[in-house]
Design a protein around this motif. Structure first.
Motif, mmCIF file in Angstrom:
data_model
loop_
_atom_site.group_PDB
_atom_site.id
_atom_site.type_symbol
_atom_site.label_atom_id
_atom_site.label_comp_id
_atom_site.label_asym_id
_atom_site.label_seq_id
_atom_site.Cartn_x
_atom_site.Cartn_y
_atom_site.Cartn_z
ATOM 1 N N ALA A 108 0.620 -1.481 -0.225
ATOM 2 C CA ALA A 108 0.185 -0.253 -0.016
ATOM 3 C C ALA A 108 0.920 1.144 0.274
ATOM 4 C CB ALA A 108 -0.900 -0.193 0.879
ATOM 5 N N GLY A 109 2.083 1.588 0.509
ATOM 6 C CA GLY A 109 3.150 2.669 0.340
ATOM 7 C C GLY A 109 3.334 2.640 -0.938
ATOM 8 N N HIS A 110 3.842 1.133 -1.809
ATOM 9 C CA HIS A 110 3.944 1.884 -3.010
ATOM 10 C C HIS A 110 2.734 2.636 -3.652
ATOM 11 C CE1 HIS A 110 6.592 -1.220 -1.732
ATOM 12 N NE2 HIS A 110 8.006 -0.905 -2.801
ATOM 13 N N MET B 259 3.018 -7.584 -10.248
ATOM 14 C CA MET B 259 1.919 -7.302 -8.985
ATOM 15 C C MET B 259 2.230 -5.752 -9.435
ATOM 16 S SD MET B 259 3.018 -9.715 -5.941
ATOM 17 C CE MET B 259 4.192 -9.724 -6.107
ATOM 18 N N LEU B 260 3.391 -5.238 -10.001
ATOM 19 C CA LEU B 260 3.430 -3.463 -10.157
ATOM 20 C C LEU B 260 2.556 -3.518 -11.129
ATOM 21 C CD1 LEU B 260 7.193 -2.652 -9.946
ATOM 22 C CD2 LEU B 260 5.717 -1.696 -8.206
ATOM 23 N N LEU B 261 2.489 -3.727 -11.712
ATOM 24 C CA LEU B 261 0.863 -3.558 -13.017
ATOM 25 C C LEU B 261 -0.037 -3.603 -12.275
ATOM 26 C CD1 LEU B 261 0.836 -2.820 -15.943
ATOM 27 C CD2 LEU B 261 0.472 -5.330 -16.536
ATOM 28 N N LEU C 161 -0.722 -4.539 1.996
ATOM 29 C CA LEU C 161 -1.018 -5.242 1.001
ATOM 30 C C LEU C 161 -2.787 -4.783 0.883
ATOM 31 C CD1 LEU C 161 0.001 -9.034 0.683
ATOM 32 C CD2 LEU C 161 1.389 -6.917 0.737
ATOM 33 N N THR C 162 -2.675 -4.360 -0.924
ATOM 34 C CA THR C 162 -4.178 -3.877 -0.540
ATOM 35 C C THR C 162 -4.418 -5.284 -0.757
ATOM 36 O OG1 THR C 162 -3.487 -3.753 -3.573
ATOM 37 C CG2 THR C 162 -2.762 -2.057 -1.964
ATOM 38 N N ASP D 93 -4.547 -10.755 -3.520
ATOM 39 C CA ASP D 93 -4.965 -12.087 -4.006
ATOM 40 C C ASP D 93 -4.139 -12.435 -4.884
ATOM 41 O OD1 ASP D 93 -8.036 -11.621 -3.188
ATOM 42 O OD2 ASP D 93 -8.330 -10.310 -4.219
ATOM 43 N N TYR D 94 -3.084 -11.633 -6.080
ATOM 44 C CA TYR D 94 -2.462 -12.537 -6.800
ATOM 45 C C TYR D 94 -1.743 -13.509 -5.948
ATOM 46 C CZ TYR D 94 0.869 -12.020 -10.213
ATOM 47 O OH TYR D 94 1.758 -12.440 -11.627
ATOM 48 N N ILE D 95 -1.242 -13.192 -4.049
ATOM 49 C CA ILE D 95 0.097 -13.589 -4.159
ATOM 50 C C ILE D 95 -0.793 -15.541 -4.084
ATOM 51 C CG2 ILE D 95 0.975 -13.705 -1.679
ATOM 52 C CD1 ILE D 95 1.372 -11.076 -2.052
ATOM 53 N N ASN D 96 -1.888 -15.168 -2.824
ATOM 54 C CA ASN D 96 -3.117 -16.132 -3.006
ATOM 55 C C ASN D 96 -2.980 -17.482 -3.692
ATOM 56 O OD1 ASN D 96 -3.009 -15.943 -0.213
ATOM 57 N ND2 ASN D 96 -4.648 -14.454 -0.693
ATOM 58 N N ARG D 97 -3.438 -16.430 -5.623
ATOM 59 C CA ARG D 97 -3.589 -17.028 -6.435
ATOM 60 C C ARG D 97 -2.061 -18.140 -7.139
ATOM 61 N NH1 ARG D 97 -5.647 -13.643 -8.449
ATOM 62 N NH2 ARG D 97 -3.837 -13.123 -9.978
#
Length: 199
Positions: A16-18, A54-56, A172-173, A178-182
């Motif tokens: 969330a900082g990024h 993830m950055l995208l 995290l957002t 969700d991406y990390i879990n997937r």
């Protein structure tokens, strides 16, 4: 003259900082070039490909009204000078500003051809909790020829490191979580899942 912010980050994972930083940059620069990179001073827990993806997602979440946030994987290099040289080819007439967190200022003198780098870009330092800007040796940087400014924003007190080490989900957002879990990223996450199965 076009003002371009260069924002490379380990993004392991992006937080969330990024997102706060990128949103602020999009409001203060004509164009914001973003990429994930390998930091030679860190060990990374997931691949550059996942970190870029993830950055995208973070960029898409922000959905800047000016449409001036863009992932530029071609700028990724462990040597920032090489990144800046590549950026200069893309934008030969622009003002380039390299954006770094205040936690990295102490590393700068160990970067590859550091003094040459300072001649090619302006520096924008983003304050990070625990690394107050007023304690940074900006005078020393300026004495070496750097043009340095401090970003006027307060990023949330979260970090990729705390997520990797403790699973701090506040960092995290939801999209990134969700991406990390997937994709089953990060060792603690897998250990947590195994522990749940064991119970």
């Amino acid at each position: 003259m076009q003002k371009i912010a260069l924002f490379g980050t380990s993004a392991d994972p992006p937080t969330a900082g990024h997102k706060t930083i990128l949103n602020w940059l999009s409001q203060n620069f004509d164009w914001v070039a973003v990429w994930a990179s390998d930091n030679p001073f860190k060990s990374h827990q997931t691949s550059l490909e996942h970190r870029s993806a993830m950055l995208l997602l973070i960029i898409q979440e922000i959905n800047s009204p000016r449409h001036n946030l863009c992932l530029h994987p071609e700028l990724s290099s462990p040597r920032t000078l090489e990144t800046v040289e590549q950026a200069r080819l893309l934008w030969p007439d622009a003002d380039l500003t390299l954006v770094i967190g205040s936690d990295l200022v102490g590393q700068l003198s160990r970067w590859y051809k550091f003094e040459e780098l300072l001649k090619q870009v302006e520096l924008l330092i983003v304050p990070r909790p625990g690394y107050p800007s007023e304690q940074l040796d900006l005078w020393q940087l300026r004495r070496m020829g750097a043009e340095v400014a401090i970003a006027s924003l307060s990023a949330p007190n979260v970090s990729s490191t705390s997520y990797r080490e403790t699973g701090d989900r506040e960092a995290l957002t939801p999209t990134i979580e969700d991406y990390i879990n997937r994709e089953h990223l990060y060792a603690w996450h897998e250990a947590q899942k195994r522990a749940k199965v064991a119970h």
